[in-house]
Scaffold this motif. Sequence first.
Motif, PDB file in Angstrom:
ATOM      1  N   THR A 310      -7.100  -4.402   4.927  1.00 57.23           N
ATOM      2  CA  THR A 310      -5.697  -4.213   4.552  1.00 57.23           C
ATOM      3  C   THR A 310      -5.152  -2.901   5.083  1.00 57.23           C
ATOM      4  N   ARG A 314      -2.124  -2.483   7.745  1.00 57.93           N
ATOM      5  CA  ARG A 314      -0.938  -1.727   7.348  1.00 57.93           C
ATOM      6  C   ARG A 314      -0.691  -0.572   8.313  1.00 57.93           C
ATOM      7  N   THR A 318       2.606  -0.126  10.606  1.00 61.76           N
ATOM      8  CA  THR A 318       3.428   1.077  10.489  1.00 61.76           C
ATOM      9  C   THR A 318       3.604   1.750  11.838  1.00 61.76           C
TER      10      THR A 318
END
Length: 325
Positions: A310, A314, A318
């Motif tokens: 995860t 992420r 980003t």
Amino acid sequence: MLRTRLCDVLGIEVPVIGAPYGPYEQVDLAAALCGAGALGSLGTAVRPLADLRRQWARMRELTDRPFAINHTLRPLNEEAFQATLDERPAAVSFHLGVPGDLIKRAHDAGILWIQQVMDVQQAEQAVGAGADVIVAQGGEAGGQGGEVATMVLVPQVVDIAGDTPVVAAGGIADGRGLAAALALGAQGVAIGTRLLASVEMDVAAEWKDRIVAADARDTVKLQHSDRFMPPFSRPGGYAFPRSLRTPFLDDAEAHPERLQPAEAGPRIVGAVLEGRGHEFLPFTGQSAALVHDILPAAEIVRRIVDDAATILRRTADTYTRSTPR
């Protein structure tokens, strides 16, 4: 699920290795780790060979997945090492020295070699000796280790290792640690302190509870451990153990001259074999500060791997959104 080249080399499903704990009974933990797709490990230090054979037989009953048997040069039990080769585990793991002759013997027996290193010099020796996996252990780790921080050591070892998979160890207890290790170029992680505080690990509840309650600064490097630790079998070995404090250790560090090695060493070994080792030497790493509960080993592995995946997704998202096109 995360998968790296380490998984292919070791025949495992997730890039996680369970640390060996020397003389402590860890068959249930190792088997649980294997069942979770990681590599379980079994220690051998100061255990009678008959005990080790019983452990290995029980491990074979609990799992048919790959596992490692660990040895060290503090000291090396030649009889136990040869018995390990006869046992044919998937891998031998080793630390506190890089013994090229033993690596060759393992390879001749068709066994992989996992070499833990504490500095660049040892990493170069491991590559030259043909280690199949190199564990770069930072000074944050519990047990016997060096002083270079994981964040510094891992990239150095990656640069040296070439095609040999590097595993990060020391200060890693959750998915953030695994994600960081992969970002540094490692192919996986070795977990020690976090798994000491697992349901399956067969050590005293008091030790596990102290880990859960501990802050990073509650663990200390022991500068005078040569006064009570077993001697090295070969010249050139060094290590500075990290442990939670005990009255014995406080006195040993403050007044090392009071310790008589011929008495203190056997006393500690006896306590360990009786299940009281934590009263003297509860090895624990700084990652205790990240351990907040005692969980089943499979749950610990699942959380670490899922959280790392995860975090990496992420982070990638980003970065992609913030980069001008």
